[in-house]
Design an enzyme around this catalytic site. Structure first.
Site, short mmCIF file in Angstrom:
data_model
loop_
_atom_site.label_atom_id
_atom_site.label_comp_id
_atom_site.label_asym_id
_atom_site.label_seq_id
_atom_site.Cartn_x
_atom_site.Cartn_y
_atom_site.Cartn_z
N GLU A 163 -24.42 33.70 42.57
CA GLU A 163 -23.04 34.03 42.95
C GLU A 163 -22.15 34.43 41.77
O GLU A 163 -21.14 33.76 41.50
CB GLU A 163 -22.40 32.85 43.69
CG GLU A 163 -23.10 32.51 44.98
CD GLU A 163 -22.36 31.47 45.82
OE1 GLU A 163 -21.39 30.87 45.31
OE2 GLU A 163 -22.74 31.27 46.97
N GLU A 360 -28.93 30.76 50.52
CA GLU A 360 -28.15 29.56 50.84
C GLU A 360 -27.48 29.75 52.20
O GLU A 360 -26.95 30.83 52.48
CB GLU A 360 -27.00 29.30 49.84
CG GLU A 360 -27.42 28.80 48.49
CD GLU A 360 -26.24 28.52 47.56
OE1 GLU A 360 -25.11 28.25 48.05
OE2 GLU A 360 -26.44 28.59 46.33
C1 GBH Z 1 -22.13 27.93 46.99
O1 GBH Z 1 -20.91 28.53 46.67
C2 GBH Z 1 -22.73 27.46 45.70
O2 GBH Z 1 -23.75 28.34 45.29
C3 GBH Z 1 -23.21 26.05 45.71
O3 GBH Z 1 -23.41 25.61 44.40
C4 GBH Z 1 -22.23 25.20 46.46
O4 GBH Z 1 -22.57 23.83 46.38
C5 GBH Z 1 -22.23 25.66 47.89
O5 GBH Z 1 -21.97 27.01 48.00
C6 GBH Z 1 -21.24 24.91 48.76
O6 GBH Z 1 -19.93 25.13 48.34
O7 GBH Z 1 -11.88 31.60 50.25
O8 GBH Z 1 -11.67 29.42 51.21
O9 GBH Z 1 -12.44 31.25 52.59
C7 GBH Z 1 -19.88 28.59 47.60
C8 GBH Z 1 -19.81 29.86 48.39
C9 GBH Z 1 -18.40 31.50 49.34
C10 GBH Z 1 -17.83 29.24 49.61
C11 GBH Z 1 -16.96 31.88 49.62
C12 GBH Z 1 -16.39 29.58 49.84
C13 GBH Z 1 -14.89 31.32 50.50
C14 GBH Z 1 -13.98 30.18 50.86
N1 GBH Z 1 -18.45 30.20 48.73
N2 GBH Z 1 -16.28 30.89 50.40
S1 GBH Z 1 -12.37 30.67 51.25
#
Ligand code: GBH
Length: 449
Positions: A163, A360
């Site tokens: 990411e 994921e």
């Molecule tokens: C992943 O990232 C990570 O790779 C991992 O380490 C982590 O533990 C897991 O997810 C859980 O968080 O702007 O509020 O609508 C997170 C991926 C993608 C989550 C974008 C939040 C937008 C949130 N993110 N998403 S928001």
């Protein structure tokens, strides 16, 4: 839905790769030594981590990895995605742990899928400029080479970065993650240098014999808040910055219009070749939820959203998605958006898109009897299957996460695991979702009736 569909899951094709994911800083703990990372520094600053915790012990996975590998094996998955801590590799003997881990996995017939960077940059690399510096891309390629020299005899499948979009946005634009920089659009070099790092690392991995290279990028559909032109333009910009800024250079060899000029490169065309040519055998997608986006809200105040502070000066605003259940993180549960994402990816990238792997997908919920997690996974697997029936070439699916773990700025307050971890004792207890997935995978392997 609060309960899964009563009908059995549809069958995925033979050879479909099932897996579970973790990352080093979130589970390992500091046992056996690791150099300081930006997360150690950031986590020690008051107010950065919700519960004031550190990841010094986390799941104590280094000491307990045999038990954890047994749990992976017991689930019946074919692959385990973990990350290699660059700060650990910098210590003498730092690769010994991964050597043992890979042996344990291979002994149980589980394919190791290492990620070479999952956000835990060594402090010494940060102090030399971190991802704002072009040199970090070359240093990362050297790290890839070091790890591959040790593990490539037993590891064919690799993930370069996790990411880069979130590491750019949360770590360098908004300051909600390490290294805590609030550069807004001045964080764009962080994106370019990570993409360049991916390309250079892919070259190093190929030289070491790797045959199966991917990246794990976060993606989600962006929904405009209304049909009006201001909301549509804001949603398009958000989609460019969070999605296409990373997938276009990798898959099309160019940045979205207007962004290449903003990148720090003397030879942009040359960099884009390094980024895109022969660097991906498959494309990893981390999917959690869609995002609804509109024009900046009038009034000009910062907005608190899902644990983030979104500054008023951003050219877009993130809105609540209503009418869907939400996880403990407040993220809406919208399985159909996964179908939409995979279908739109195929439409946008066509023949340039290699096979996709979901690297994921998962959710935060409390409790051992985690029916909501079962419903989430069930719904998303059905949505994935629908996308595949519509022609999306998806070869694997990894659940985030094997274990409850240290959820970055949320500390230990969010539980994503199929397995509960008691952080005081280290005790692992499989949840209802673990048994559900194990049984579903047995069913997948049973002969078709
Ligand atoms: C992943 O990232 C990570 O790779 C991992 O380490 C982590 O533990 C897991 O997810 C859980 O968080 O702007 O509020 O609508 C997170 C991926 C993608 C989550 C974008 C939040 C937008 C949130 N993110 N998403 S928001």
């Amino acid at each position: 839905p609060a309960t899964p569909d009563a009908s059995p899951l549809p069958k995925f094709p033979p050879g479909f790769l099932w897996g579970v994911s973790t990352s080093a800083h979130q589970i390992e703990g500091a046992a056996e030594g690791r150099a300081p990372s930006i997360w150690d520094v950031f986590g020690a600053e008051p107010g950065r981590i919700k519960d004031g915790s550190t990841a010094d012990t986390a799941c104590d996975h280094v000491a307990r990895h045999r038990e954890d590998v047994d749990l992976v094996h017991g689930l019946g998955v074919g692959a385990y995605r973990f990350s290699v801590s660059w700060p650990r590799v910098l210590r003498p003997g730092g690769l010994d742990f991964y050597d043992r881990l890979v042996d344990e996995l291979c002994a149980r017939g589980v394919r190791p899928v290492p990620t070479l960077f999952h956000w835990d940059l060594p402090v010494e690399v940060e102090e030399a400029g971190g991802w704002l510096s072009r040199d970090t891309a070359a240093r990362f390629a050297a790290h890839a080479q070091t790890v591959a020299a040790r593990l490539a005899d037993r590891t064919g499948t690799w993930i370069t970065l996790n990411e880069p979009a979130e590491h750019t946005l949360l770590g360098h634009a908004l300051g909600a993650h390490a290294p805590g920089k609030k550069l807004l659009f001045d964080a764009l070099p962080v994106a370019h240098h990570q993409l360049l790092a991916h390309g250079l690392a892919a070259q190093a991995l190929r030289a070491a014999g790797a045959t199966d290279i991917g990246i794990a990028n976060s993606h989600g559909p962006t929904w405009p808040a209304s049909a009006g032109p201001a909301d549509a333009a804001a949603a398009d910009l958000y989609d460019v910055v969070l999605n296409r800024l990373f997938s276009d250079p990798l898959l099309l060899g160019r940045y979205p219009d207007g962004f290449g000029e903003l990148m720090p490169a003397d030879d942009l065309a040359g960099d884009l070749k390094v980024i895109s040519e022969g660097t991906l055998d498959w494309y990893g997608v981390n999917y959690y939820q869609p995002t609804k986006v509109g024009a900046p809200l009038a009034g000009g105040t910062d907005v608190e959203f899902s644990g983030l502070t979104l500054p008023a000066e951003l050219p877009f605003s993130v809105r609540e998605i209503e009418g869907h259940p939400v996880t403990d993180f407040g993220w809406p549960v919208v399985p159909d958006a996964l179908t939409e994402l995979l279908t739109s990816f195929r439409d946008r990238y066509g023949d340039r898109l290699p096979p996709v792997v979901i690297t994921e997908n998962g959710c935060a919920y409390e409790g051992l009897d985690d029916r909501a997690r079962i419903a989430y996974l069930d719904g998303h697997l059905r949505a994935l299957h629908r996308a595949m029936e519509a022609g999306a070439d998806v070869r694997g699916y990894f659940v985030w996460s094997l274990l409850d773990n240290w959820e970055w700025a949320e500390g230990y307050t969010k539980r994503f695991g199929l397995i509960h971890v008691d952080y005081a004792t280290g005790t692992r207890t499989p949840k209802a979702s673990y048994a559900w997935l194990r049984d579903a995978l047995r069913e997948q392997k049973a002969p078709r009736s």
